[in-house]
Design an enzyme around this catalytic site. Structure first.
Site, mmCIF file in Angstrom:
data_model
loop_
_atom_site.group_PDB
_atom_site.id
_atom_site.type_symbol
_atom_site.label_atom_id
_atom_site.label_comp_id
_atom_site.label_asym_id
_atom_site.label_seq_id
_atom_site.Cartn_x
_atom_site.Cartn_y
_atom_site.Cartn_z
ATOM 1 N N HIS A 229 -77.151 66.178 30.283
ATOM 2 C CA HIS A 229 -75.792 66.107 30.811
ATOM 3 C C HIS A 229 -75.795 65.461 32.183
ATOM 4 C CE1 HIS A 229 -76.478 69.345 33.737
ATOM 5 N NE2 HIS A 229 -76.964 70.114 32.767
ATOM 6 N N CYS A 247 -81.978 72.318 31.868
ATOM 7 C CA CYS A 247 -81.365 71.145 31.250
ATOM 8 C C CYS A 247 -81.954 69.857 31.818
ATOM 9 C CB CYS A 247 -79.858 71.154 31.475
ATOM 10 S SG CYS A 247 -78.986 72.435 30.556
#
Length: 301
Positions: A229, A247
């Site tokens: 992301h 992440c």
């Protein structure tokens, strides 16, 4: 049929039984046997999406399967560009098809379930679903060099500076702040995803570990909460050091571009961390070698 009125004593007298005639009881018929049918097929068909070259076929039945071998024998997969594949049962209701090597891109794959051939299941309709395989999007994330290289149909399309999991929070012997190394698949994507610290058990805004953020261009790659992301600020770390909670953070332009091309079933291979991706964490089925994968089939090898 003779029905007797209850005998009772009253004032020293014995009540005399009386006789009544009733209609014969209706015959009891056994309940109809429950039919086995398919509750869900993932991914969606060719009219709704294109899928990546690592995509699995996930079939979920509407009830527990008693004879897995008999049912598995009625599931067929045909592709325009053939490759070996096998089914693996992961529960009493769910079976997953994976190929030995990645699918070839730009082709159609047809799945057929002939459940009407199952004894006692003749009234169930057979199911056919066709999938469209798109470009071969394969990304390699190097957490040590802090870069993600994305190839499309074998050609390098983009290099994106990234920041991966920083590590340092051990729960039950696992450093949950480390990104998992292994072969992930893109599972879904959202233009904006709300990410919170609730997965850590942290819900009090006064806790220094608390966070709740709206994150753009989020492509999910595991069940344990890992995404590729856009970085929520902290751009100076991208390409230089690992600072996330697990992440893969990317630049705004890189994340938006990656989101735009991402297909469910795209391959994202992450390297360089000590935390290994479990084969059943999301769609991480490529973590099992081919011999191990085939052991999950109910059919004789």
């Amino acid at each position: 049929m003779r029905l007797f009125v209850a005998v009772a004593l009253a004032c020293g007298l014995l009540a005399v039984p009386s006789v009544a005639h009733a209609k014969p009881a209706a015959a009891v018929t056994p309940a109809a046997a429950k039919k086995l049918d398919i509750a869900d097929i993932t991914p969606m068909g060719q009219d709704k999406e294109k899928v990546g070259v690592g995509f699995p076929i996930i079939v979920t039945f509407d009830r527990d399967v008693q004879d897995k071998a008999a049912v598995e024998a009625l599931l067929q997969v045909q592709s325009e560009r053939p490759v070996d594949g096998a089914w693996r049962w992961v529960s009493a209701r769910k079976v997953i098809y994976r190929t030995k090597f990645y699918w070839k891109p730009h082709q159609k794959v047809t799945f057929t379930a002939q459940l009407s051939k199952l004894p006692g299941n003749e009234s169930v309709k057979d199911v056919t679903q066709r999938f469209a395989v798109g470009p071969a999007n394969i990304s390699v994330v190097d957490t040590r060099k802090h870069v993600m290289r994305v190839t499309r149909d074998g050609k390098l399309a983009k290099k994106i500076p990234i920041s991966a999991g920083k590590g340092g929070l051990v729960k039950n012997g696992v450093d949950v702040y480390l990104t998992t190394s292994g072969i992930h698949l893109a599972m879904n994507k959202k233009p904006v995803e709300t990410m919170t610290s609730s997965w850590l058990g942290v819900t009090d805004p006064k806790d220094p570990r608390y966070y709740k953020e709206e994150i753009p261009w989020a492509v999910r790659i595991s069940d344990s909460g890992e995404y590729v992301h856009q970085s929520a600020g902290y751009y100076h770390f991208l390409g230089r050091s690992n600072q996330s909670h697990g992440c893969v953070r990317a630049t705004p332009a890189g994340a938006k571009w990656f989101y735009g091309i991402a297909q469910r079933g795209d391959v994202i291979k992450i390297t360089g961390t000590k935390r290994k991706l479990d084969w059943n964490n999301g769609w991480s089925y490529w973590q099992l070698n081919w011999t191990e994968w085939k052991k999950g089939s109910a059919l004789p090898r």
